[in-house]
Motif scaffolding. Structure first.
Motif, PDB file in Angstrom:
ATOM      1  N   THR A   1     -29.336  73.195  37.288  1.00  0.00           N
ATOM      2  CA  THR A   1     -29.085  73.713  35.939  1.00  0.00           C
ATOM      3  C   THR A   1     -28.629  72.623  34.978  1.00  0.00           C
ATOM      4  OG1 THR A   1     -26.769  74.297  36.415  1.00  0.00           O
ATOM      5  CG2 THR A   1     -28.455  75.959  36.880  1.00  0.00           C
ATOM      6  N   LYS A   2     -28.224  71.471  35.497  1.00  0.00           N
ATOM      7  CA  LYS A   2     -27.739  70.380  34.654  1.00  0.00           C
ATOM      8  C   LYS A   2     -28.827  69.357  34.336  1.00  0.00           C
ATOM      9  CE  LYS A   2     -23.128  70.713  36.727  1.00  0.00           C
ATOM     10  NZ  LYS A   2     -22.089  69.982  37.504  1.00  0.00           N
ATOM     11  N   LEU A   3     -29.999  69.531  34.943  1.00  0.00           N
ATOM     12  CA  LEU A   3     -31.071  68.556  34.768  1.00  0.00           C
ATOM     13  C   LEU A   3     -31.973  68.926  33.601  1.00  0.00           C
ATOM     14  CD1 LEU A   3     -29.980  67.842  37.576  1.00  0.00           C
ATOM     15  CD2 LEU A   3     -32.312  67.359  38.282  1.00  0.00           C
ATOM     16  N   ALA A   4     -32.662  67.889  33.081  1.00  0.00           N
ATOM     17  CA  ALA A   4     -33.550  68.047  31.927  1.00  0.00           C
ATOM     18  C   ALA A   4     -32.788  68.599  30.728  1.00  0.00           C
ATOM     19  CB  ALA A   4     -34.742  68.930  32.274  1.00  0.00           C
TER      20      ALA A   4
ATOM     21  N   GLY B   1     -33.791  73.132  44.432  1.00  0.00           N
ATOM     22  CA  GLY B   1     -34.533  73.812  43.390  1.00  0.00           C
ATOM     23  C   GLY B   1     -35.071  72.927  42.287  1.00  0.00           C
ATOM     24  N   VAL B   2     -34.884  71.623  42.400  1.00  0.00           N
ATOM     25  CA  VAL B   2     -35.335  70.707  41.346  1.00  0.00           C
ATOM     26  C   VAL B   2     -36.846  70.535  41.406  1.00  0.00           C
ATOM     27  CG1 VAL B   2     -35.123  68.381  40.401  1.00  0.00           C
ATOM     28  CG2 VAL B   2     -33.118  69.512  41.356  1.00  0.00           C
ATOM     29  N   ASP B   3     -37.481  70.557  40.244  1.00  0.00           N
ATOM     30  CA  ASP B   3     -38.921  70.407  40.124  1.00  0.00           C
ATOM     31  C   ASP B   3     -39.395  69.087  40.731  1.00  0.00           C
ATOM     32  OD1 ASP B   3     -41.598  71.065  38.692  1.00  0.00           O
ATOM     33  OD2 ASP B   3     -41.082  69.058  37.959  1.00  0.00           O
ATOM     34  N   GLY B   4     -40.521  69.135  41.448  1.00  0.00           N
ATOM     35  CA  GLY B   4     -41.021  67.959  42.143  1.00  0.00           C
ATOM     36  C   GLY B   4     -41.377  66.814  41.227  1.00  0.00           C
ATOM     37  N   GLU B   5     -41.956  67.109  40.068  1.00  0.00           N
ATOM     38  CA  GLU B   5     -42.312  66.058  39.115  1.00  0.00           C
ATOM     39  C   GLU B   5     -41.073  65.341  38.601  1.00  0.00           C
ATOM     40  OE1 GLU B   5     -44.710  65.588  34.861  1.00  0.00           O
ATOM     41  OE2 GLU B   5     -44.977  67.405  36.090  1.00  0.00           O
ATOM     42  N   LEU B   6     -40.014  66.131  38.329  1.00  0.00           N
ATOM     43  CA  LEU B   6     -38.774  65.521  37.872  1.00  0.00           C
ATOM     44  C   LEU B   6     -38.142  64.695  38.979  1.00  0.00           C
ATOM     45  CD1 LEU B   6     -36.542  65.104  35.803  1.00  0.00           C
ATOM     46  CD2 LEU B   6     -35.585  67.324  36.473  1.00  0.00           C
ATOM     47  N   LEU B   7     -38.197  65.194  40.207  1.00  0.00           N
ATOM     48  CA  LEU B   7     -37.666  64.428  41.341  1.00  0.00           C
ATOM     49  C   LEU B   7     -38.331  63.062  41.448  1.00  0.00           C
ATOM     50  CD1 LEU B   7     -37.271  66.940  44.319  1.00  0.00           C
ATOM     51  CD2 LEU B   7     -35.461  65.676  43.145  1.00  0.00           C
ATOM     52  N   ALA B   8     -39.644  63.034  41.264  1.00  0.00           N
ATOM     53  CA  ALA B   8     -40.367  61.768  41.349  1.00  0.00           C
ATOM     54  C   ALA B   8     -39.899  60.805  40.263  1.00  0.00           C
ATOM     55  CB  ALA B   8     -41.861  62.025  41.241  1.00  0.00           C
TER      56      ALA B   8
ATOM     57  N   ARG C   1     -35.655  55.579  39.626  1.00  0.00           N
ATOM     58  CA  ARG C   1     -34.476  54.927  39.042  1.00  0.00           C
ATOM     59  C   ARG C   1     -33.285  54.847  39.982  1.00  0.00           C
ATOM     60  NH1 ARG C   1     -35.280  54.075  33.700  1.00  0.00           N
ATOM     61  NH2 ARG C   1     -37.140  55.084  32.836  1.00  0.00           N
ATOM     62  N   THR C   2     -33.270  55.677  41.021  1.00  0.00           N
ATOM     63  CA  THR C   2     -32.157  55.634  41.966  1.00  0.00           C
ATOM     64  C   THR C   2     -32.574  56.301  43.279  1.00  0.00           C
ATOM     65  OG1 THR C   2     -29.773  56.061  42.246  1.00  0.00           O
ATOM     66  CG2 THR C   2     -31.096  57.819  41.269  1.00  0.00           C
ATOM     67  N   ASP C   3     -31.728  56.189  44.287  1.00  0.00           N
ATOM     68  CA  ASP C   3     -31.962  56.880  45.556  1.00  0.00           C
ATOM     69  C   ASP C   3     -31.608  58.357  45.391  1.00  0.00           C
ATOM     70  OD1 ASP C   3     -32.206  57.293  48.458  1.00  0.00           O
ATOM     71  OD2 ASP C   3     -30.023  57.478  48.385  1.00  0.00           O
ATOM     72  N   VAL C   4     -32.593  59.231  45.564  1.00  0.00           N
ATOM     73  CA  VAL C   4     -32.388  60.670  45.378  1.00  0.00           C
ATOM     74  C   VAL C   4     -32.341  61.355  46.740  1.00  0.00           C
ATOM     75  CG1 VAL C   4     -33.271  62.809  44.361  1.00  0.00           C
ATOM     76  CG2 VAL C   4     -33.573  60.616  43.168  1.00  0.00           C
ATOM     77  N   ARG C   5     -31.313  62.150  46.935  1.00  0.00           N
ATOM     78  CA  ARG C   5     -31.174  62.927  48.171  1.00  0.00           C
ATOM     79  C   ARG C   5     -31.149  64.406  47.822  1.00  0.00           C
ATOM     80  NH1 ARG C   5     -27.919  59.318  52.526  1.00  0.00           N
ATOM     81  NH2 ARG C   5     -28.649  57.300  51.751  1.00  0.00           N
ATOM     82  N   VAL C   6     -32.038  65.165  48.452  1.00  0.00           N
ATOM     83  CA  VAL C   6     -32.171  66.584  48.145  1.00  0.00           C
ATOM     84  C   VAL C   6     -31.442  67.390  49.217  1.00  0.00           C
ATOM     85  CG1 VAL C   6     -33.755  68.500  47.761  1.00  0.00           C
ATOM     86  CG2 VAL C   6     -34.384  66.176  47.029  1.00  0.00           C
ATOM     87  N   ALA C   7     -30.478  68.184  48.801  1.00  0.00           N
ATOM     88  CA  ALA C   7     -29.748  69.028  49.742  1.00  0.00           C
ATOM     89  C   ALA C   7     -30.663  70.142  50.238  1.00  0.00           C
ATOM     90  CB  ALA C   7     -28.523  69.633  49.048  1.00  0.00           C
ATOM     91  N   PRO C   8     -30.615  70.453  51.526  1.00  0.00           N
ATOM     92  CA  PRO C   8     -31.464  71.519  52.069  1.00  0.00           C
ATOM     93  C   PRO C   8     -31.205  72.855  51.357  1.00  0.00           C
ATOM     94  CG  PRO C   8     -30.464  70.256  53.838  1.00  0.00           C
ATOM     95  CD  PRO C   8     -29.806  69.800  52.571  1.00  0.00           C
ATOM     96  N   ALA C   9     -32.234  73.659  51.246  1.00  0.00           N
ATOM     97  CA  ALA C   9     -32.097  74.965  50.602  1.00  0.00           C
ATOM     98  C   ALA C   9     -31.126  75.824  51.381  1.00  0.00           C
ATOM     99  CB  ALA C   9     -33.456  75.644  50.509  1.00  0.00           C
ATOM    100  N   VAL C  10     -30.381  76.662  50.649  1.00  0.00           N
ATOM    101  CA  VAL C  10     -29.405  77.542  51.283  1.00  0.00           C
ATOM    102  C   VAL C  10     -29.986  78.933  51.443  1.00  0.00           C
ATOM    103  CG1 VAL C  10     -27.424  76.240  50.485  1.00  0.00           C
ATOM    104  CG2 VAL C  10     -28.394  78.003  49.010  1.00  0.00           C
TER     105      VAL C  10
END
Length: 257
Positions: free
Chosen positions: A212-215, A236-243, A248-257
């Motif tokens: 909710t804080k992204l984009a 829940g972050v969009d794949g295009e935005l993740l890419a 720009r940095t190391d991104v780690r995605v928390a597993p879905a709950v």
């Protein structure tokens, strides 16, 4: 209704009012399926916390700079996602490290997990984080003083800045209210100054952000995304935005709950 039920209902009321700007008591009673008297008690409590503003016949939303900063509001938003982010971020912390946590609700969720990583040195300006570690024999706890903010339940201002600037820690873990693919932001100047000082004090910098804080943007620029060594987000972050973030940095995605 149980306390949990009341909290969930008040969150529904808050989101509805924020979306529509104003609402009547009767409208909210129909929305939540409770009596008008119960709704009025909820509105009294939300007004007391500074989340919403009462007026004759209904309630209105406070400016975004108020409700987005209010701790009680933030504690009720995306709790499961914040816990997932906290679990993933905790994997970056090793026993013996010194870590600094800001006054974000995601950092508070992380604090509850870090006792298992002891021994640690924990530095924070958040009163509720202090409560988590107080009395824990294997945690060296350093509380950053300053001017107390009821909105954030934390300490800010010049004394806090000076205390942060006197320290150097292995890792700083923070969150903020908004970011896009290049920059992080916050709507309050005093908070920005403390977070910047925290980031400058850490050897490694970790940003904790639910979707909710992204984009999004806010009034004050905090720091470029490249300044962070790691970004931890929920699933829940969009794949295009993740890419784009991953460039720009190391991104780690928390597993879905």
């Amino acid at each position: 209704m149980t306390t949990t039920g009341a909290q969930a209902r008040r969150q529904i009321i808050t989101e509805h009012v924020l979306q529509h700007g104003t609402a009547s008591g009767a409208e909210l009673a129909e929305l939540t399926g409770v009596s008008l008297m119960t709704v009025h008690r909820d509105l009294d409590e939300l007004a007391r916390r500074g989340v919403l503003r009462r007026f004759r016949g209904g309630v209105s939303a406070l400016p975004s700079t108020v409700f987005e900063s209010n701790l009680d509001y933030r504690l009720g938003v995306n709790g499961a996602e914040k816990e997932a982010i906290a679990r993933t971020a905790s994997e970056l912390v090793e026993p013996g490290m010194s870590v600094m946590l800001d006054d974000s609700t995601t950092a508070l969720a992380l604090a509850a997990l870090l006792a298992d990583q002891a021994p640690l040195t924990v530095v924070t300006n958040a009163r509720r984080v202090v409560d988590v570690f107080a009395g824990h024999e294997e945690i060296r706890l350093i509380s950053l003083g300053g001017e107390y903010s009821r909105t954030h339940d934390s300490f800010l201002g010049v004394p806090c800045l000076e205390a942060v600037e006197a320290l150097s820690v292995d890792m700083v873990l923070v969150s903020t209210s908004a970011m896009d693919a290049r920059m992080t932001y916050h709507q309050e100047q005093d908070v920005v100054l403390v977070k910047r000082a925290m980031l400058a004090s850490g050897t490694r910098k970790v940003l904790l952000m639910d979707r909710t804080k992204l984009a999004r943007t806010a009034l004050h620029r905090l720091a470029p995304l490249e300044d962070f060594d790691h970004l931890v987000v929920d699933a829940g972050v969009d794949g295009e935005l993740l890419a784009a973030l991953g460039e720009r940095t190391d991104v780690r995605v928390a597993p879905a709950v």
